[in-house]
Design a protein around this motif. Sequence first.
Motif, PDB file in Angstrom:
ATOM      1  N   LEU A   1      21.112  23.008 -15.375  1.00 32.71           N
ATOM      2  CA  LEU A   1      19.815  23.654 -15.199  1.00 32.71           C
ATOM      3  C   LEU A   1      18.664  22.700 -15.517  1.00 32.71           C
ATOM      4  CD1 LEU A   1      20.576  27.238 -16.550  1.00 32.71           C
ATOM      5  CD2 LEU A   1      20.489  26.452 -14.189  1.00 32.71           C
TER       6      LEU A   1
ATOM      7  N   VAL B   1      13.990  25.973 -19.792  1.00 39.66           N
ATOM      8  CA  VAL B   1      14.076  27.059 -20.780  1.00 39.66           C
ATOM      9  C   VAL B   1      15.264  27.957 -20.467  1.00 39.66           C
ATOM     10  CG1 VAL B   1      12.901  29.105 -21.661  1.00 39.66           C
ATOM     11  CG2 VAL B   1      11.648  26.971 -21.423  1.00 39.66           C
ATOM     12  N   ALA B   2      15.515  28.218 -19.177  1.00 38.49           N
ATOM     13  CA  ALA B   2      16.689  29.020 -18.791  1.00 38.49           C
ATOM     14  C   ALA B   2      17.973  28.317 -19.225  1.00 38.49           C
ATOM     15  CB  ALA B   2      16.687  29.272 -17.289  1.00 38.49           C
ATOM     16  N   GLY B   3      18.015  26.999 -19.111  1.00 40.00           N
ATOM     17  CA  GLY B   3      19.183  26.252 -19.568  1.00 40.00           C
ATOM     18  C   GLY B   3      19.381  26.364 -21.066  1.00 40.00           C
TER      19      GLY B   3
ATOM     20  N   VAL C   1      10.602  26.536 -16.441  1.00 35.87           N
ATOM     21  CA  VAL C   1      11.456  27.732 -16.404  1.00 35.87           C
ATOM     22  C   VAL C   1      12.924  27.333 -16.286  1.00 35.87           C
ATOM     23  CG1 VAL C   1      12.029  29.782 -15.046  1.00 35.87           C
ATOM     24  CG2 VAL C   1       9.641  29.241 -15.531  1.00 35.87           C
ATOM     25  N   TRP C   2      13.244  26.346 -15.451  1.00 32.02           N
ATOM     26  CA  TRP C   2      14.628  25.882 -15.322  1.00 32.02           C
ATOM     27  C   TRP C   2      15.163  25.381 -16.662  1.00 32.02           C
ATOM     28  CZ3 TRP C   2      18.098  26.614 -11.666  1.00 32.02           C
ATOM     29  CH2 TRP C   2      17.711  26.858 -10.362  1.00 32.02           C
TER      30      TRP C   2
ATOM     31  N   VAL D   1      18.328  28.836 -23.023  1.00 31.53           N
ATOM     32  CA  VAL D   1      18.742  30.216 -23.308  1.00 31.53           C
ATOM     33  C   VAL D   1      20.208  30.408 -22.944  1.00 31.53           C
ATOM     34  CG1 VAL D   1      18.388  32.620 -22.625  1.00 31.53           C
ATOM     35  CG2 VAL D   1      16.424  31.182 -23.144  1.00 31.53           C
ATOM     36  N   ALA D   2      20.613  29.886 -21.777  1.00 30.60           N
ATOM     37  CA  ALA D   2      22.015  30.009 -21.363  1.00 30.60           C
ATOM     38  C   ALA D   2      22.932  29.314 -22.356  1.00 30.60           C
ATOM     39  CB  ALA D   2      22.194  29.421 -19.962  1.00 30.60           C
TER      40      ALA D   2
END
Length: 162
Positions: A116, A91-93, A88-89, A95-96
Amino acid sequence: MSPDRNKTEQRRPDWAALAVAVVLAAIAAVIFIDVSRLKGTGGYSQVGPATVPDWIGFALIGLAIWTVIEAFRGDFPTRDKQEIGPVVWIVAGLVAQMLLLRVAGFSIATGVLFGLTAAGFGKRKLWITIPLGIVVCLFIWLIFAGLLQLALPAGPLERLFW
């Protein structure tokens, strides 16, 4: 557990490995389809722009076949339980970075990705990793944009230096 039941479980194919084999074959198919448009551009030479992608496609097909064989033989080691938090960390990076790239520029967007991703690997001090990532990515941007003359998205930080 009875010996007969143990033999039955060992003969069951590794479904995750079969899924990996299907993905490898699909990637090879996409490469072959894409390369089919380049076949005529080689000219008189046997080596052209389609040669290396063809090799990669055949290598992926070979890996897919090998993975299928190993999946039915059951030679894959047991896999550890998948940890969702680090994924999740990361993938969040990603996406960001995609959301910030045009607005904030390469250095800030990729620095956030760096921070991230570091958090996904256990380094949760974002107040250190994000600025460090921004500085490293600004240096990379300066090399690519300045020395190599490549066009990377520029934001306010890059405009200060270029």
